[in-house]
Write a protein that holds these residues in place. Structure first.
Motif, mmCIF file in Angstrom:
data_model
loop_
_atom_site.group_PDB
_atom_site.id
_atom_site.type_symbol
_atom_site.label_atom_id
_atom_site.label_comp_id
_atom_site.label_asym_id
_atom_site.label_seq_id
_atom_site.Cartn_x
_atom_site.Cartn_y
_atom_site.Cartn_z
ATOM 1 N N SER A 1 0.859 -1.196 -0.083
ATOM 2 C CA SER A 1 -0.009 -0.004 -0.050
ATOM 3 C C SER A 1 0.806 1.232 0.047
ATOM 4 C CB SER A 1 -0.729 -0.050 1.182
ATOM 5 O OG SER A 1 -2.011 -0.779 1.046
ATOM 6 N N ILE A 2 1.894 1.373 0.839
ATOM 7 C CA ILE A 2 2.686 2.369 0.910
ATOM 8 C C ILE A 2 3.493 2.698 -0.474
ATOM 9 C CG2 ILE A 2 4.872 3.400 1.863
ATOM 10 C CD1 ILE A 2 4.276 1.867 4.319
ATOM 11 N N VAL B 1 -0.027 6.604 -0.733
ATOM 12 C CA VAL B 1 -0.926 6.991 0.313
ATOM 13 C C VAL B 1 -0.578 8.430 0.753
ATOM 14 C CG1 VAL B 1 -1.539 4.650 1.131
ATOM 15 C CG2 VAL B 1 0.352 5.783 2.252
ATOM 16 N N SER B 2 -1.433 8.905 1.220
ATOM 17 C CA SER B 2 -1.442 10.498 1.852
ATOM 18 C C SER B 2 -0.056 10.058 2.993
ATOM 19 C CB SER B 2 -2.611 10.799 2.592
ATOM 20 O OG SER B 2 -2.931 10.254 3.666
ATOM 21 N N THR B 3 0.170 11.435 3.234
ATOM 22 C CA THR B 3 1.468 11.328 4.366
ATOM 23 C C THR B 3 1.001 10.981 5.727
ATOM 24 O OG1 THR B 3 2.340 13.336 3.364
ATOM 25 C CG2 THR B 3 3.268 12.787 5.336
ATOM 26 N N SER B 4 0.065 11.434 6.322
ATOM 27 C CA SER B 4 -0.606 11.178 7.555
ATOM 28 C C SER B 4 -0.874 9.427 7.404
ATOM 29 C CB SER B 4 -1.844 11.681 7.617
ATOM 30 O OG SER B 4 -2.748 11.632 6.532
ATOM 31 N N VAL B 5 -1.615 8.976 6.565
ATOM 32 C CA VAL B 5 -1.686 7.600 6.424
ATOM 33 C C VAL B 5 -0.346 6.666 6.461
ATOM 34 C CG1 VAL B 5 -2.730 5.612 5.193
ATOM 35 C CG2 VAL B 5 -3.979 7.627 5.508
ATOM 36 N N LYS B 6 0.720 7.175 5.657
ATOM 37 C CA LYS B 6 1.829 6.639 5.724
ATOM 38 C C LYS B 6 2.516 6.547 7.052
ATOM 39 C CE LYS B 6 6.123 7.126 3.007
ATOM 40 N NZ LYS B 6 6.815 7.719 1.817
#
Length: 698
Positions: A513-514, A518-523
């Protein structure tokens, strides 16, 4: 951790087949009362009238035919008088209570066998706080109200087909009802009383009468996986408190002081070590402390405050201490500030009241000028402060238990006095730079009710510390608004290798997924999760069933569930595995979200669903829902996982979006882009705040 063997050992005790035959009435089992050598729930004081006592007895006897009622009524009356509740100790099963491999349960469906496995895991003495009183954790988190209910439920589950649903009313099995194969196999509600009666005093009475029970968050829904269930969240909490308030990514050399080593709170010792800091955890109950030490969750234990302070003041050495819990010489390694500079993590269990520990830290500050603690919290069962969830510092543990049963009014007064001292010490240390937070256990709520005024704003766990907060990159303060929440899976074979395979699958899914973006926050969350799974495997976190917990968002949950389901179909995991989750707890006033999750999960494919009054913060304070989903490698299981897990997360995020959370807004908009059948009502912001004031003045 304890790894379950693949098959039950030979034993003369009751077999699983016998457990499923229903209540043992002919002959009646011997009444051996409360067993010695295991911890027991505090005596309850429901203050029933004479008529209410008769009603409690009548309600208990409903489970038994008239020909044996005369024999049972006397012992039930004695239990009510001595313990404040009818547990039916005579029917405590003579079996090694644990999560047996799913194939060993004599059931017609895997779903029923999975539920049986989780019930027995919740009552496993290595897992349960008070196993003979059917309490899993939190002091009063019940699996059932009495042992008759256990026997009936096991019988019903053994008979259940895919065309039936078992209905549970606050521990009582209402019965098996015709349904269909796509319906849940089990529906649970706990404590669903009219709001006017949702008070602690009313609860004590209703529980004594045998008409309701408190299921906590995962006890009464059979979803508890031992203290590991909150280790992950506690690790995130400690890491993020360090990031936000200590400006530290590395917590080596930092000191975390807290209290509670029971069910959920037992996680704190492991979390401290995984986070890399020095953790000192106070516990008044010697049995709970020794249990965690023997399980390897505490590195050291001591009942000596001087020893605890010594750990924080002097160089690393070994000394012989005689004042220890085992009443014999034990060698302790003592770690100091110098040792902490060398990045030595430590979990030390202090046998004593945490108020004494906090006040000693204040004394050290006042006499030496040194602040020996960086982070602090509390995880006593403060949702249940006057019935054994919190013990006053003025009394020893046994003396306090005695007072609780003989003079509950005085006990309550002393608890509130203790809470005031507790907060005074915390305020003094916080004034010099220590940071303290509420762990969602109602500590601040009860301290305020005791008459305390906090000098500092100590936020609740769920509003402040669960996020990966980093001032330099402005990450969101609420990971629940990103759809992240606790997500569990249990390998029902009991084979540790299945869990290792599932862990590897989960890490691969997150890494993929990474890479996909993905967004910075989710990463940041995904990286924390990958770190967690690696550390969890190294720290022997399994107690009871072969289980793992992971905070994950919608994308992660669905992807992990589908990947594990494929692994089952390919034979890489031997038997079915089922994720378990708790639907988000609602606010203290609105309960729509939890109720909607309960209903929505039911018709979207959950194997079982549960709805509770109380959650982790106390009866009448919150509503929580939960579910279980069996994965068996089939296409149908995959479809159920996609539909139900997507809904369970999106419902909570959509609700937070409507309440005005910007991160939830962004998350739900992204979800709508990925699924055109999802359409959520989005809030319009009031851009000009002045119009509100102008309207009120006109």
């Amino acid at each position: 951790g304890s790894d379950n063997p693949p098959n039950p050992p030979p034993t003369t005790m009751t077999s699983l087949k016998e457990i499923c035959r229903g209540l043992p009435l002919n002959p009646l089992p011997e009444n051996r009362g409360r067993r010695k050598g295991i911890p027991h729930a505090p005596v309850r004081t429901p203050n029933l009238t004479a008529q209410e006592k008769k009603l409690a007895l009548r309600n208990a006897l409903r489970y038994f035919p008239p020909e044996i009622q005369k024999k049972l009524v006397l012992e039930f009356a004695e239990e009510l008088r001595l313990y404040g509740h009818i547990y039916m100790y005579r029917f405590f099963p003579d079996i090694e209570m644990r999560a047996y491999p799913i194939k060993d349960y004599p059931c017609k469906t895997k779903s029923a066998a999975a539920i049986m496995l989780m019930i027995m895991n919740n009552l496993d003495p290595s897992v349960a706080q008070f196993p003979q009183e059917l309490v899993t954790y939190g002091g009063n988190g019940q699996v059932f109200s009495n042992w008759a209910q256990f026997w009936l439920v096991m019988q019903y589950l053994s008979e259940m087909t895919e065309e039936q649903t078992l209905v549970m009313y606050s521990g009582h099995p209402l019965g098996l009802f015709p349904s269909h194969r796509y319906a849940p196999r089990l529906i649970i509600t706990n404590g669903m009383v009219i709001p006017n009666y949702s008070t602690r005093d009313e609860y004590e009475k209703m529980f004594a009468l045998g008409v309701t029970m408190y299921g906590q968050m995962t006890a009464g829904s059979y979803c508890y996986i031992g203290p590991q269930g909150i280790v992950h969240g506690t690790v995130l909490t400690v890491l993020n408190a360090g990031r936000r308030y200590l400006k530290a990514e590395d917590l080596s050399g930092k000191v975390f002081v807290t209290s509670g080593l029971g069910g959920m709170s037992g996680a704190q010792a492991k979390a401290a070590v995984i986070a890399g800091c020095v953790g000192i955890i106070a516990e008044v109950d010697e049995a709970a402390l020794l249990k965690r030490y023997k399980q390897g969750w505490l590195m050291e234990i001591s009942n000596n405050l001087d020893h605890c302070i010594f750990c924080l003041q002097f160089v690393c050495c070994e000394i012989e201490l005689h004042e220890v819990l085992f009443h014999q010489p034990v060698f302790f390694k003592l770690y100091s500030r110098d040792a902490r500079k060398n990045k030595i993590a430590l979990s030390l269990g202090y046998h004593g009241n945490v108020v004494d520990l906090w006040e000693r830290l204040v004394y050290e500050l006042d006499t030496t000028g040194e602040l020996l603690v960086d982070l602090g919290s509390d995880q006593t069962s403060c949702h249940n402060p006057f019935s054994g969830g919190y013990y006053p510092v003025q009394l020893g543990f046994e003396e306090a238990k005695q007072l609780l049963s003989t003079n509950p009014g005085k006990f309550r007064t002393m608890v509130q006095e203790s809470l005031r001292r507790h907060v005074a010490a915390i305020n003094r240390l916080a004034d010099k730079g220590m940071f303290f937070w509420d762990y969602g256990n109602a500590f601040l709520l009860e301290a305020q009710r005791a008459g305390d005024n906090f000098e500092y704003f100590f936020p609740s766990l769920f509003s402040e510390f669960q996020p990966s907060v980093n001032e330099t990159c402005s990450l969101p303060r609420d990971i629940f608004s990103l759809g992240f929440g606790p997500f569990r899976w249990v390998c029902t074979s009991g084979d540790p290798q299945d869990l290792a395979t599932a862990d590897s699958i989960a890490m691969s899914v997150l890494e993929d997924s990474i890479r996909q973006g993905v967004s910075t926050s989710v990463k940041q969350q995904y990286h924390d999760n990958i770190r967690w799974i690696r550390e969890a495997g190294r720290h022997s976190l399994v107690v009871g069933s072969q289980a793992r917990i992971l905070y994950s968002d919608q994308r992660g949950r669905v992807s992990i569930a589908m990947a594990i389901n494929r692994a089952i179909s390919e034979g890489r995991i031997k038997v079915c595995l089922f994720p378990l989750d708790m639907s988000p707890g609602n606010s203290f006033s609105l309960t729509d979200m939890a109720v909607q999750n309960f209903v929505g999960d039911a018709f979207r494919g959950a194997t079982w669903v549960a709805l509770h009054n109380g959650g982790g913060v106390g009866w009448g304070e919150v509503i929580n829902g939960g579910f279980g989903l069996v994965l068996d490698g089939s296409t149908e299981a995959e479809e159920r996982a996609k539909m139900m897990l997507s809904w369970d997360v999106s419902n909570g995020v959509a609700r937070r979006c409507w309440s005005g959370n910007d991160y939830a807004y962004e998350t739900i908009c992204q979800a709508m882009k990925e699924n055109v059948t999802l359409k959520v009502t989005l809030p319009q912001k009031v851009v000009d705040e002045d119009i509100l004031e102008q309207a009120l003045q006109s």
